[in-house]
Design an enzyme around this catalytic site. Structure first.
Site, short mmCIF file in Angstrom:
data_model
loop_
_atom_site.label_atom_id
_atom_site.label_comp_id
_atom_site.label_asym_id
_atom_site.label_seq_id
_atom_site.Cartn_x
_atom_site.Cartn_y
_atom_site.Cartn_z
N ASN A 14 0.89 -1.21 0.01
CA ASN A 14 0.04 0.14 0.08
C ASN A 14 0.84 1.23 -0.14
O ASN A 14 0.21 2.27 -0.25
CB ASN A 14 -0.98 0.06 1.28
N LYS A 15 2.23 1.20 0.04
CA LYS A 15 3.01 2.38 0.15
C LYS A 15 4.54 2.02 -0.38
O LYS A 15 4.79 0.65 -0.30
CB LYS A 15 2.98 3.01 1.61
N VAL A 64 1.83 -10.39 8.07
CA VAL A 64 2.49 -11.45 7.79
C VAL A 64 3.24 -12.06 9.27
O VAL A 64 3.61 -13.31 8.96
CB VAL A 64 3.68 -11.05 6.97
N TYR A 137 17.87 1.64 -1.88
CA TYR A 137 16.56 2.57 -1.36
C TYR A 137 16.11 2.05 -0.24
O TYR A 137 15.79 3.05 0.69
CB TYR A 137 15.70 2.33 -2.61
N LYS A 141 16.22 4.51 3.32
CA LYS A 141 15.15 4.94 4.14
C LYS A 141 15.06 4.47 5.29
O LYS A 141 14.77 5.11 6.43
CB LYS A 141 13.98 4.52 3.43
N THR A 170 6.47 13.64 -10.26
CA THR A 170 7.35 14.33 -10.33
C THR A 170 8.37 14.30 -11.52
O THR A 170 8.27 13.32 -12.18
CB THR A 170 8.33 14.39 -9.27
N ASP A 171 9.23 15.01 -11.70
CA ASP A 171 10.13 14.74 -12.73
C ASP A 171 10.86 13.35 -12.76
O ASP A 171 11.49 12.80 -13.49
CB ASP A 171 11.18 16.11 -13.24
#
Length: 212
Positions: A14-15, A64, A137, A141, A170-171
């Protein structure tokens, strides 16, 4: 005869990166079962994706760590599709190592990142249980969220929070996002305008407090 679609389950879809994985799989014709602990957020995410033209996607609640929830998910897949081709489970190693806020220090964050980089150089990410897909990534985070908590403890008179604006057009992502820049700015602006004594050391998903 049309080839049968592949069926995919994505946990935490969901995100964040889970959402992006769902989007890309559905864009490629895979039937995606987006799962999340929060049913309301999961259903809203699926509706947003469908509004963007992605029809091969549906939602099922999943926790989970709950065996009953896992069994319910398995029954759903068996009864509706009779098979499962792809399972994407977002790795939790970094979160587990950095989620103990009471013992969290700058040194501990740096030590975890050092071990990650060493294992990355030795091509041992999968063997050592680190995230493999979108690895940098996920680790960046997790580290950012951890440093947020460390700084909030170190400077208690300053409100220090982390916020994800959501998947914004966004670009940087070639305008493939779901949210407008106006929607994406609401969370950061809300935190910037918090009154003195407001919450600190938290992670926000757009405008709501979220888990680590």
């Amino acid at each position: 005869m049309e080839q049968a679609k592949r069926i995919a389950v994505v946990t935490g879809g969901n995100k964040g990166i889970g959402l992006e994985i769902c989007r890309q799989l559905a864009s490629n014709g895979t039937m995606v079962i987006l799962t999340a602990r929060d049913e309301k957020r999961g259903l809203e995410t699926v509706e947003n994706l469908k509004a963007c033209g992605l029809s091969h996607i549906l939602f099922h609640q999943l926790e989970v760590t709950d065996q009953a929830s896992i069994a319910s998910m398995a029954d759903f897949i068996k009864n509706k599709f009779g098979k499962l081709d792809i399972l994407v489970v977002l790795n939790e190693k970094a979160k587990k190592e950095l989620s103990d806020t009471d013992s969290l220090t700058e040194e501990k964050v740096e030590e975890v990142l050092k071990r990650y980089l060493e294992d990355l150089k030795e091509d041992l990410l999968e063997t050592k249980g680190w995230p493999v897909n979108f690895s940098a990534y996920i680790m960046s985070k997790a580290a950012l969220n951890a440093y947020t908590r460390v700084l909030a403890k170190k400077y208690p008179n300053i409100a220090i929070n982390a916020v994800s604006p959501g998947f914004v057009k966004t670009d940087l992502n070639h305008h493939r996002g779901i949210l407008t820049v106006e929607q994406g700015a609401k969370g950061p602006v809300m935190l910037a305008l918090l009154p003195n004594g407001g919450p600190s050391g938290l992670f926000y998903d757009q405008m709501e407090v979220s888990t680590f």
